[in-house]
Design a protein around this motif. Structure first.
Motif, PDB file in Angstrom:
ATOM      1  N   ARG A  97      32.983  42.920  44.418  1.00 49.03           N
ATOM      2  CA  ARG A  97      33.461  42.280  43.199  1.00 49.03           C
ATOM      3  C   ARG A  97      34.296  43.276  42.383  1.00 49.03           C
ATOM      4  NH1 ARG A  97      29.050  39.515  39.554  1.00 49.03           N
ATOM      5  NH2 ARG A  97      28.882  38.335  41.480  1.00 49.03           N
ATOM      6  N   LYS A  98      33.811  44.504  42.358  1.00 53.45           N
ATOM      7  CA  LYS A  98      34.516  45.518  41.586  1.00 53.45           C
ATOM      8  C   LYS A  98      35.888  45.760  42.211  1.00 53.45           C
ATOM      9  CE  LYS A  98      34.127  50.083  39.551  1.00 53.45           C
ATOM     10  NZ  LYS A  98      35.474  50.487  40.009  1.00 53.45           N
ATOM     11  N   GLU A  99      35.902  45.832  43.553  1.00 51.17           N
ATOM     12  CA  GLU A  99      37.164  46.093  44.237  1.00 51.17           C
ATOM     13  C   GLU A  99      38.154  44.968  43.952  1.00 51.17           C
ATOM     14  OE1 GLU A  99      36.623  46.924  48.400  1.00 51.17           O
ATOM     15  OE2 GLU A  99      38.810  46.745  48.688  1.00 51.17           O
ATOM     16  N   MET A 100      37.665  43.746  44.014  1.00 46.37           N
ATOM     17  CA  MET A 100      38.527  42.593  43.758  1.00 46.37           C
ATOM     18  C   MET A 100      39.064  42.626  42.329  1.00 46.37           C
ATOM     19  SD  MET A 100      38.984  41.081  46.422  1.00 46.37           S
ATOM     20  CE  MET A 100      38.539  42.424  47.498  1.00 46.37           C
ATOM     21  N   ARG A 101      38.156  43.003  41.438  1.00 47.56           N
ATOM     22  CA  ARG A 101      38.584  43.061  40.037  1.00 47.56           C
ATOM     23  C   ARG A 101      39.682  44.105  39.886  1.00 47.56           C
ATOM     24  NH1 ARG A 101      33.364  41.746  36.857  1.00 47.56           N
ATOM     25  NH2 ARG A 101      33.607  39.465  36.893  1.00 47.56           N
ATOM     26  N   ASP A 102      39.447  45.241  40.582  1.00 49.49           N
ATOM     27  CA  ASP A 102      40.440  46.317  40.517  1.00 49.49           C
ATOM     28  C   ASP A 102      41.788  45.820  41.040  1.00 49.49           C
ATOM     29  OD1 ASP A 102      38.533  47.925  39.524  1.00 49.49           O
ATOM     30  OD2 ASP A 102      38.173  49.077  41.376  1.00 49.49           O
ATOM     31  N   ARG A 103      41.705  45.076  42.138  1.00 51.10           N
ATOM     32  CA  ARG A 103      42.954  44.564  42.719  1.00 51.10           C
ATOM     33  C   ARG A 103      43.605  43.556  41.771  1.00 51.10           C
ATOM     34  NH1 ARG A 103      41.805  43.413  49.077  1.00 51.10           N
ATOM     35  NH2 ARG A 103      40.758  45.380  49.523  1.00 51.10           N
ATOM     36  N   LEU A 104      42.793  42.684  41.212  1.00 52.84           N
ATOM     37  CA  LEU A 104      43.329  41.689  40.271  1.00 52.84           C
ATOM     38  C   LEU A 104      44.063  42.376  39.120  1.00 52.84           C
ATOM     39  CD1 LEU A 104      40.553  38.971  39.861  1.00 52.84           C
ATOM     40  CD2 LEU A 104      42.856  38.656  40.802  1.00 52.84           C
ATOM     41  N   ALA A 105      43.508  43.536  38.728  1.00 52.37           N
ATOM     42  CA  ALA A 105      44.079  44.247  37.583  1.00 52.37           C
ATOM     43  C   ALA A 105      45.493  44.752  37.876  1.00 52.37           C
ATOM     44  CB  ALA A 105      43.158  45.395  37.193  1.00 52.37           C
ATOM     45  N   THR A 106      45.843  44.874  39.188  1.00 46.99           N
ATOM     46  CA  THR A 106      47.182  45.382  39.510  1.00 46.99           C
ATOM     47  C   THR A 106      48.249  44.281  39.433  1.00 46.99           C
ATOM     48  OG1 THR A 106      46.968  44.922  41.868  1.00 46.99           O
ATOM     49  CG2 THR A 106      46.175  47.087  41.102  1.00 46.99           C
ATOM     50  N   LEU A 107      47.789  43.019  39.292  1.00 46.66           N
ATOM     51  CA  LEU A 107      48.753  41.907  39.231  1.00 46.66           C
ATOM     52  C   LEU A 107      49.464  41.896  37.882  1.00 46.66           C
ATOM     53  CD1 LEU A 107      46.697  38.951  40.808  1.00 46.66           C
ATOM     54  CD2 LEU A 107      48.206  40.574  41.966  1.00 46.66           C
ATOM     55  N   LYS A 114      49.012  42.467  47.356  1.00 49.59           N
ATOM     56  CA  LYS A 114      48.162  43.251  46.464  1.00 49.59           C
ATOM     57  C   LYS A 114      46.685  42.937  46.662  1.00 49.59           C
ATOM     58  CE  LYS A 114      51.278  44.274  42.595  1.00 49.59           C
ATOM     59  NZ  LYS A 114      51.662  43.898  41.221  1.00 49.59           N
ATOM     60  N   MET A 115      46.394  41.682  46.953  1.00 47.86           N
ATOM     61  CA  MET A 115      44.992  41.303  47.125  1.00 47.86           C
ATOM     62  C   MET A 115      44.513  41.577  48.548  1.00 47.86           C
ATOM     63  SD  MET A 115      44.085  40.359  44.155  1.00 47.86           S
ATOM     64  CE  MET A 115      42.527  39.526  44.339  1.00 47.86           C
ATOM     65  N   GLY A 116      45.446  41.949  49.403  1.00 50.25           N
ATOM     66  CA  GLY A 116      45.063  42.301  50.769  1.00 50.25           C
ATOM     67  C   GLY A 116      44.619  41.134  51.615  1.00 50.25           C
ATOM     68  N   VAL A 117      45.225  39.998  51.434  1.00 44.26           N
ATOM     69  CA  VAL A 117      44.847  38.836  52.240  1.00 44.26           C
ATOM     70  C   VAL A 117      46.086  38.247  52.902  1.00 44.26           C
ATOM     71  CG1 VAL A 117      42.857  38.237  50.843  1.00 44.26           C
ATOM     72  CG2 VAL A 117      45.090  37.258  50.289  1.00 44.26           C
ATOM     73  N   THR A 118      45.855  37.415  53.932  1.00 50.79           N
ATOM     74  CA  THR A 118      46.980  36.822  54.635  1.00 50.79           C
ATOM     75  C   THR A 118      47.006  35.308  54.524  1.00 50.79           C
ATOM     76  OG1 THR A 118      45.653  36.897  56.639  1.00 50.79           O
ATOM     77  CG2 THR A 118      47.233  38.688  56.316  1.00 50.79           C
ATOM     78  N   SER A 119      45.919  34.701  53.970  1.00 50.75           N
ATOM     79  CA  SER A 119      45.934  33.248  53.854  1.00 50.75           C
ATOM     80  C   SER A 119      45.433  32.808  52.495  1.00 50.75           C
ATOM     81  CB  SER A 119      45.055  32.617  54.952  1.00 50.75           C
ATOM     82  OG  SER A 119      43.703  32.872  54.649  1.00 50.75           O
ATOM     83  N   VAL A 120      45.795  31.605  52.121  1.00 49.90           N
ATOM     84  CA  VAL A 120      45.345  31.053  50.836  1.00 49.90           C
ATOM     85  C   VAL A 120      43.818  30.929  50.830  1.00 49.90           C
ATOM     86  CG1 VAL A 120      45.422  29.038  49.322  1.00 49.90           C
ATOM     87  CG2 VAL A 120      47.501  29.831  50.459  1.00 49.90           C
ATOM     88  N   ALA A 176      38.889  35.529  45.240  1.00 49.10           N
ATOM     89  CA  ALA A 176      38.905  35.249  43.799  1.00 49.10           C
ATOM     90  C   ALA A 176      37.512  34.825  43.347  1.00 49.10           C
ATOM     91  CB  ALA A 176      39.923  34.160  43.487  1.00 49.10           C
ATOM     92  N   HIS A 177      36.855  34.063  44.220  1.00 48.97           N
ATOM     93  CA  HIS A 177      35.500  33.605  43.894  1.00 48.97           C
ATOM     94  C   HIS A 177      34.544  34.792  43.811  1.00 48.97           C
ATOM     95  CE1 HIS A 177      32.033  31.051  43.727  1.00 48.97           C
ATOM     96  NE2 HIS A 177      31.510  31.708  44.770  1.00 48.97           N
ATOM     97  N   ARG A 178      34.640  35.693  44.794  1.00 50.15           N
ATOM     98  CA  ARG A 178      33.774  36.870  44.812  1.00 50.15           C
ATOM     99  C   ARG A 178      34.027  37.760  43.603  1.00 50.15           C
ATOM    100  NH1 ARG A 178      33.829  39.159  50.850  1.00 50.15           N
ATOM    101  NH2 ARG A 178      32.766  37.408  51.851  1.00 50.15           N
ATOM    102  N   LEU A 218      35.870  35.037  39.707  1.00 54.40           N
ATOM    103  CA  LEU A 218      36.893  34.209  39.091  1.00 54.40           C
ATOM    104  C   LEU A 218      36.714  32.787  39.589  1.00 54.40           C
ATOM    105  CD1 LEU A 218      39.392  35.170  37.339  1.00 54.40           C
ATOM    106  CD2 LEU A 218      40.739  34.752  39.399  1.00 54.40           C
ATOM    107  N   THR A 219      35.975  31.986  38.863  1.00 55.35           N
ATOM    108  CA  THR A 219      35.813  30.596  39.279  1.00 55.35           C
ATOM    109  C   THR A 219      36.958  29.805  38.657  1.00 55.35           C
ATOM    110  OG1 THR A 219      34.489  30.043  37.383  1.00 55.35           O
ATOM    111  CG2 THR A 219      33.311  30.813  39.321  1.00 55.35           C
ATOM    112  N   LEU A 220      37.075  28.629  39.130  1.00 53.42           N
ATOM    113  CA  LEU A 220      38.180  27.806  38.650  1.00 53.42           C
ATOM    114  C   LEU A 220      38.094  27.626  37.138  1.00 53.42           C
ATOM    115  CD1 LEU A 220      40.565  26.287  39.800  1.00 53.42           C
ATOM    116  CD2 LEU A 220      39.134  24.232  39.876  1.00 53.42           C
ATOM    117  N   THR A 221      36.881  27.284  36.678  1.00 60.66           N
ATOM    118  CA  THR A 221      36.731  27.034  35.245  1.00 60.66           C
ATOM    119  C   THR A 221      36.969  28.296  34.427  1.00 60.66           C
ATOM    120  OG1 THR A 221      34.478  26.753  35.995  1.00 60.66           O
ATOM    121  CG2 THR A 221      35.362  25.040  34.555  1.00 60.66           C
ATOM    122  N   SER A 222      36.332  29.387  34.872  1.00 63.09           N
ATOM    123  CA  SER A 222      36.452  30.591  34.055  1.00 63.09           C
ATOM    124  C   SER A 222      37.908  31.042  34.017  1.00 63.09           C
ATOM    125  CB  SER A 222      35.549  31.699  34.607  1.00 63.09           C
ATOM    126  OG  SER A 222      36.109  32.240  35.786  1.00 63.09           O
TER     127      SER A 222
END
Lengths: 215, 374
Positions: A134-144, A185-191, A198-200, A203-207
Motif C-alpha cells: 500500500r505504501k509503495e502504491m501510495r508512493d507511486r501515486l504521489a509521482t502522478l 509510473k504505476m508499473g502496470v500493463t493493463s487497466v 489502486a484498490h490496494r 483508493l476506492t471508487l468512493t474515496s
C-alpha cells in the motif's frame, strides 16, 4: 523467512517464567527480546517488520489488556498472544475481541505457544506485506501529476479515452499519452492491474471521488 | 493481753469472714496457717484441725504444688502480695481451679504479722474462658478458610506461574536435546530453574495448607519479616487484580517474636486484603499498599499496613474492629475483629488510624521474645 522476520517480543514480569518462555522460543529458533514490564516495551521503537508479542496478562502498572489497547491506539501492528496464570472468561473474550491471536493459560504445552507464535508471525507478515504494498502504491501515486491523476481516476471507472477527453476538454491523443505515462509510473500493463493496485493503495471508487470532489 | 475491745473486734472479723462468699485464710510469721473461714472448711469438707499449719496444702493438685510452694515462699520472704491460680481438691474429691490472692499484714508500728488471703473457685470462669478461646479459634479458622476461598483464583495464579515455568523449561530442554543443542551449562541452569520453581510452588502450597488447618498449632520463634514475606507472595496476584502496588519497608534485623505462624499470617492477610479493598475507590495511580516493620531496640516490634484509600470512618476509626462491622458488600465483618483478638492473645495490640496524606493505617505492636532462638 529470514531470522529478522522471526522476532518475538516477550513481556513478562515473572523472571523465571520469562526465562523459560525465552528458552522455548530460542529452542524453536526465534529471536527473542524480553521486557520485564509493559512500559519498557512501549518505550521501545516499533520493529520495522513482522513481529509478535507474547504478553503476560497480569502485570503491575499497565496490564496486558491495557497494553494491547495502547498498541492499537498507536497504530502498532504487533500481533498479540496472551499468556495468563488465571484466565477469566471475561478477559479472554475482551482480549480476543481486541484482536489477540491467542490466549493461553499457564501452564501451557510448548506446542501450543509455538503454534500461536507461528500463526501470529504469519498474520503479522501478511499484514506487513499489505502495508508495504500500500505504501509503495501510495508512493507511486504521489509521482502522478494532477492531470495524470484525473486520467487515472477516470480510467479505473472504466471510461474510454474518448469520454475522458471530452470530460477533461482535450483530445483523445493527449489522453492516450497521459494514460501511457500513468501505466508506466504505476508499473502496470493493463487497466485491470491498475484497478487492483489502486484498490490496494486504499483508493476506492468512493474515496477517490470524494477526494476529487474535495480537490 | 486481751481487752474486751480487741476480743470484740476479733469476733466481728470472724463473723464477717464466716459469712463471706469466699474462702479466707490467715497465716502467721512462720508461714503456717492459723485460720480458715467457714467458706474454706465447707469447700474442703474437713474440720479446721485438719487444715491448720501446712496440712491444707494436701489439697493442692500435685502438678501445681511446686509452683504454688515456690511463689508462696518467695513472696512471703519478700513480704510481697501474690496471686496464684491452681487446682484444689473439693470435699467431693473434684479438683477445682481457684484464684488465690495473698497480702502481707502489718501492725500499726510496721511489724510483720503474717498473711491474709482470699480464694475464689474460678472453675466456671476458666471453663468459659477456654470455651471463648476455642470459639475464637474456630471463628479464626472459618474466617481463614473463607478468605482462602475468595482468593482461590489468585492462589491458582500463584501456583500456575511456577508450574508454567517448569513445563515450559522442560519443553525447551526436550527441544534443545532433539536438536543436540544442549550443553552441560545450559542444562544445569535449566534444571536449577526447574528445581527453584518446584520449591516456589511447594512453598505456596505449604502456606495454603497451613491456613486451611483447623488447629493453629503451637507458638514458635518467628521472624515477622518472613511471616509477612509468605503472605506477600500469596497476595501478589490479588494486588494485580486490584491494580494495587504492594511494597515493603522491612527492618533488616528484627528480633524474634514468639507467636503462632498461621495466626500471624491470618492477621497480615486480613490487613493486606482490607487495604486492597479500601483502595478500590481511588484512581489506579494512587492505589498503593505499604507493609512496614520497625524496631528501635526496645521490647516491642512495630508493624503497619498502610493504604492510600478512602480512610476510616472519621468519627470513630476503631469501629472497624467491631464484630460484623463491614463496609464491603461480601465481607463477613469478622476479619479485623479476629486480627485484633489474635494480636491481643500474643500480648500485643492492633489499632487503626487515618494516616497523614490520606488512607488508613493499621498498626501492630508485638512483644519481642525473651528467647533469642539460638
Amino acid at each position: 523467512m529470514t531470522p529478522a522476520h522471526r522476532l518475538v517480543y516477550l513481556v513478562e514480569d515473572d523472571l523465571s517464567m520469562s526465562k523459560a518462555v525465552g528458552r522455548l522460543l530460542e529452542s524453536a529458533n526465534y529471536s527473542v527480546e524480553m521486557f520485564a514490564g509493559t512500559r519498557e516495551f512501549l518505550a521501545r521503537p516499533p520493529h520495522p517488520g513482522p513481529s509478535c508479542v507474547v504478553l503476560d496478562l497480569n502485570m503491575p502498572g499497565l496490564n496486558g489488556l491495557e497494553l494491547q489497547e495502547a498498541l492499537i491506539g498507536r497504530g502498532r501492528s504487533e500481533q498479540v498472544i496472551f499468556i495468563t496464570g488465571g484466565a477469566s472468561v471475561l478477559t479472554s473474550v475482551q482480549a480476543m475481541k481486541a484482536g489477540a491471536v491467542d490466549y493461553l493459560e499457564k501452564p501451557f504445552r510448548d506446542e501450543e505457544l509455538l503454534c500461536a507464535v507461528e500463526r501470529a508471525l504469519k498474520r503479522s507478515s501478511e499484514q506487513w506485506l499489505q502495508r508495504s504494498e500500500r505504501k509503495e502504491m501510495r508512493d507511486r501515486l504521489a509521482t502522478l501529476t494532477p492531470r495524470e491523476f484525473d486520467v487515472l481516476k477516470a480510467v479505473i471507472t472504466g471510461m474510454l479515452n474518448k469520454q475522458i477527453a471530452a470530460q477533461l476538454g482535450t483530445t483523445e491523443g493527449t489522453i492516450k499519452v497521459h494514460r501511457g505515462r500513468v501505466m508506466g509510473k504505476m508499473g502496470v500493463t493493463s487497466v485491470a492491474e491498475l484497478v487492483v493496485l489502486a484498490h490496494r493503495a486504499g483508493l476506492t471508487l468512493t474515496s477517490r471521488l470524494q477526494a476529487s470532489q474535495a480537490g | 493481753m486481751y481487752t474486751d475491745a480487741l476480743r470484740e473486734t476479733e469476733a466481728r472479723f470472724r463473723d464477717i469472714a464466716n459469712t463471706a462468699p469466699v474462702m479466707i485464710w490467715m497465716s502467721g510469721t512462720d508461714k503456717l496457717c492459723t485460720f480458715f473461714n467457714k467458706g474454706w472448711l465447707d469447700f474442703t469438707g474437713r474440720p479446721l484441725e485438719q487444715e491448720l499449719g501446712n496440712r491444707w496444702a494436701e489439697g493442692v493438685h500435685h502438678e501445681d504444688f511446686d509452683r504454688c510452694f515456690e511463689v508462696y515462699v518467695s513472696s512471703f520472704d519478700a513480704r510481697q502480695p501474690f496471686t496464684l491460680e491452681y487446682r484444689f481438691r473439693r470435699g467431693d474429691g473434684e479438683y477445682r481451679w481457684v484464684l488465690d490472692n495473698g497480702t502481707p499484714r502489718f501492725a500499726s508500728d510496721g511489724t510483720f504479722l503474717g498473711y491474709i488471703g482470699s480464694r475464689l473457685d474460678i472453675s466456671e470462669r476458666k471453663q468459659a474462658e477456654s470455651e471463648a478461646m476455642q470459639n475464637r479459634q474456630q471463628l479464626a479458622y472459618l474466617s481463614r478458610v473463607a478468605i482462602m476461598g475468595e482468593m482461590a483464583g489468585s492462589l491458582a495464579h500463584e501456583l500456575n506461574q511456577p508450574l508454567g515455568a517448569i513445563v515450559t523449561n522442560a519443553g525447551a530442554a526436550l527441544r534443545f536435546l532433539a536438536d543436540d543443542n544442549l550443553n552441560t551449562d545450559k542444562l544445569r541452569e535449566l534444571l536449577q530453574d526447574i528445581a527453584g520453581d518446584g520449591k516456589r510452588a511447594a512453598d505456596v502450597i505449604r502456606t495454603i495448607k497451613g491456613m486451611g488447618r483447623k488447629e493453629a498449632g503451637a507458638r514458635q520463634l518467628l521472624n515477622l519479616n518472613e511471616v509477612i514475606g509468605e503472605i506477600l507472595r500469596l497476595t501478589r496476584s490479588e494486588a494485580l487484580a486490584n491494580d494495587c502496588t504492594l511494597s515493603t519497608e522491612l527492618h533488616p534485623a528484627l528480633p524474634y517474636v514468639e507467636a503462632n505462624l498461621v495466626q500471624l499470617q491470618e492477621v497480615f492477610l486480613n490487613l493486606i486484603l482490607n487495604a486492597f479493598d479500601a483502595s478500590i475507590e481511588v484512581p489506579k495511580v494512587r492505589r498503593r499498599v505499604i507493609v512496614r516493620t520497625e524496631y528501635n531496640g526496645d521490647s516491642v516490634i512495630r508493624a503497619s499496613v498502610r493504604d492510600f484509600g478512602t480512610g476510616l470512618p472519621g468519627n470513630r476509626p476503631e469501629q472497624v474492629f467491631d464484630r460484623f462491622f463491614s463496609t464491603k458488600r461480601e465481607g463477613m465483618g469478622i476479619g479485623l475483629y479476629i486480627a485484633r483478638s489474635i494480636v491481643a492473645a500474643h500480648g500485643g495490640m492492633l489499632f487503626a488510624e487515618n494516616a497523614e496524606g490520606g488512607g488508613a493505617q493499621f498498626c501492630l505492636r508485638l512483644p519481642v521474645s525473651k528467647e533469642t532462638g539460638a
